[in-house]
Scaffold this active site. Structure first.
Site, PDB file in Angstrom:
ATOM      1  N   LYS A  85       0.960  -1.238  -0.136  1.00  0.00           N
ATOM      2  CA  LYS A  85       0.121   0.058   0.034  1.00  0.00           C
ATOM      3  C   LYS A  85       1.232   1.305  -0.149  1.00  0.00           C
ATOM      4  O   LYS A  85       1.465   1.775   1.011  1.00  0.00           O
ATOM      5  CB  LYS A  85      -0.855  -0.257   1.257  1.00  0.00           C
ATOM      6  CG  LYS A  85      -1.557   1.070   1.515  1.00  0.00           C
ATOM      7  CD  LYS A  85      -2.435   1.831   0.288  1.00  0.00           C
ATOM      8  CE  LYS A  85      -3.258   2.843   0.757  1.00  0.00           C
ATOM      9  NZ  LYS A  85      -2.642   4.163   0.899  1.00  0.00           N
ATOM     10  N   GLY A 127      -4.564   1.694   4.693  1.00  0.00           N
ATOM     11  CA  GLY A 127      -3.418   1.306   5.341  1.00  0.00           C
ATOM     12  C   GLY A 127      -3.818   0.696   6.712  1.00  0.00           C
ATOM     13  O   GLY A 127      -3.159  -0.355   7.331  1.00  0.00           O
ATOM     14  N   GLU A 151      10.017   1.877  10.570  1.00  0.00           N
ATOM     15  CA  GLU A 151      11.081   2.948  10.347  1.00  0.00           C
ATOM     16  C   GLU A 151      10.246   4.453  10.351  1.00  0.00           C
ATOM     17  O   GLU A 151       9.584   4.725   9.296  1.00  0.00           O
ATOM     18  CB  GLU A 151      11.560   2.787   8.933  1.00  0.00           C
ATOM     19  CG  GLU A 151      13.050   3.515   8.840  1.00  0.00           C
ATOM     20  CD  GLU A 151      12.864   4.875   8.160  1.00  0.00           C
ATOM     21  OE1 GLU A 151      12.969   5.754   8.877  1.00  0.00           O
ATOM     22  OE2 GLU A 151      12.515   4.874   6.910  1.00  0.00           O
TER      23      GLU A 151
END
Length: 492
Positions: free
Chosen positions: A186, A224, A262
């Protein structure tokens, strides 16, 4: 879809279960940040499309030979690398147009480097010790032969940002596929074409089976969250802001889904008192202005010796002014546009905040003259702040560098570590061992000493504190996509 970016055919498709499809949600525009003009359209996936993608990935993992067939996976990854290389010229133009990435960066982290890195992950999968023999023992008096196996985690949800789309998309796909997982990608809605082209090449120029990779572009950020919260997903790899990372982690926690993140950074560039001040400050200016400062690991706090603060301000301001802004299509451009009007407004909000906090601008501080179209911010040096100001502590994601004085090595380390983030950093000093000693004390995942470059396929990347959990790249990043199984059997 491949071709000159100004003539790209649209809309770009989704990749669902091996099919290139328009999906069920219509289209949404993708915009050239250098001009503000619409480049074309991308398929706008719905929740139903995402559900189909997850189901396809689950089915491919559970019923196909993909997870167990290492030689086949290696061959497919090399096919994908070669397909991307064949289309490098078209991809370069598309990336410059959609991302606003300076052309020179596409020969590194914006395109060529991550494409080549696929080969490193293929080689790693080919040579990796998937099973380790612990030998014979008699735990609790029972003769046993023990082995440890590494196996793919399963279905991976990869949620990626817009700033370095090829690097981050491939830094997730490469190791995840090499490890034997299936993936639902995505991408950010700001750069859908970069991901959609990847889906097209997978479908048309590789033998990657249906469902192993699914690419779901959408303007709806809720997809998401849907991906992160689906119980059929075994691991979620997210790159983006710390605030969104918290939401992803909380959503995935409902199913105890494995998560690695991250996230953001406010990394410090430390100049020691024995450094070449002109060289170090010029380097810091270049780093902060590159790609309009839109990189999580870019060093955006410049820490200089207090007694040379004024001189450092002059050197850095001159360097940033010389860099200026430029058309990302030009070979000499370092600082292009920011990605969108929304991002420009965010950066401008921080510039206004810097003034309210008592800061001033040694250079920049607004929109450049003659750039009425597109989303531009001048490279800016903020002076007069302390490390506890929000402008010095929060990630801005624009070409904005805050310069702060320090009172020696211990104080520089204290200031650098006085941050909720810990992603990257840099140290410049005349005595290399002294610089290394300072670098070892920084609470960050990566550090550059005197210009050393840590970015490479074999180097793990990630952060401490609120900069993330886990690593990408290197063997450590590959092993994020693996489970560990212990097997003991009675000796025959």
């Amino acid at each position: 879809m491949l071709g000159n970016a100004s003539a790209v055919r649209g809309p770009s498709p989704l990749l669902l279960d091996g099919r290139l499809t328009a999906g069920s949600g219509g289209t949404f525009p993708t915009v050239d940040p250098a001009t503000g003009e619409t480049l074309g359209e991308a398929a706008d996936a719905t929740a139903a499309d995402m559900d189909e993608a997850i189901a396809a990935a689950r089915r491919a993992f559970d019923t196909s030979s993909w997870p167990a067939d290492v030689p086949f996976r290696v061959r497919c990854l090399r096919q994908l690398r070669e397909a991307l290389r064949r289309h490098a010229d078209e991809l370069r133009e598309l990336t410059i147009a959609e991302v606003g990435a300076p052309r020179f960066l596409t020969f590194g982290g914006q395109l060529d480097a991550p494409v080549n890195d696929l080969g490193w992950f293929a080689d790693l999968a080919e040579s990796y010790a998937w099973e380790h023999d612990l030998g014979r023992a008699e735990p609790m008096g029972v003769p046993s032969v023990r082995r440890v196996r590494r196996e793919p985690v399963g279905v991976v949800g990869a949620i990626t940002p817009w700033n370095f789309p090829h690097q981050i998309n491939l830094a997730k796909l490469g190791p995840a596929l090499a490890a034997g997982n299936t993936v639902v990608l995505k991408p950010a809605p700001d750069t859908p074409w970069c991901a959609a082209v990847l889906g097209e090449l997978i479908a048309e120029e590789t033998d990657i089976p249906p469902g192993v990779v699914n690419v779901v572009t959408s303007s709806d950020h809720r997809l998401g969250a849907q991906l992160a919260g689906d119980p059929r997903v075994d691991a979620v790899s997210f790159t983006g802001s710390t605030a969104t990372g918290r939401e992803v982690m909380a959503t995935a926690a409902r199913n105890l889904t494995k998560v690695f993140l991250e996230l953001g950074g406010k990394s410090a560039f430390i100049v020691l008192d024995d450094a070449d001040l002109r060289s170090a400050c010029s380097y810091a200016a270049f780093a902060a202005a590159t790609h309009a400062g839109q990189g999580c690991a870019i060093t955006t706090r410049l820490l200089v010796p207090r007694e040379r603060y004024d001189e450092a301000v002059q050197i850095t301001a001159r360097a940033l002014t010389k860099i200026g802004v430029g058309d990302p299509r030009d070979d000499g451009t370092v600082c292009g546009p920011v990605i969108s009007a929304r991002q420009r407004a965010r950066v401008e909000g921080y510039l206004e905040l810097a003034v309210r906090e008592g800061g001033s601008f040694a250079c920049g501080g607004g929109r450049p003259a003659g750039r009425e179209n597109g989303f531009w911010i001048e490279p800016t040096l903020v002076t007069g702040l302390t490390n506890d100001c929000r402008t010095a502590r929060e990630e801005i994601f624009g070409p904005v560098l805050v310069i702060l004085p320090h009172d020696g090595d211990d104080d520089a380390v204290r200031l650098a570590n006085d941050s909720p983030y810990g992603l990257s950093g840099a140290v410049h000093g005349g005595d290399a061992e002294r610089a290394r000693a300072v670098a070892r004390r920084l609470r960050t995942g990566t550090v550059s000493v005197n210009g050393g470059v840590w970015y490479a396929a074999d180097v793990p990347f990630g952060g401490y504190k609120q900069s993330g959990i886990g690593r990408e790249m290197g063997v450590a990043g590959f092993e994020e996509y693996l489970e560990t199984k212990a097997i003991a059997e009675s000796p025959s």
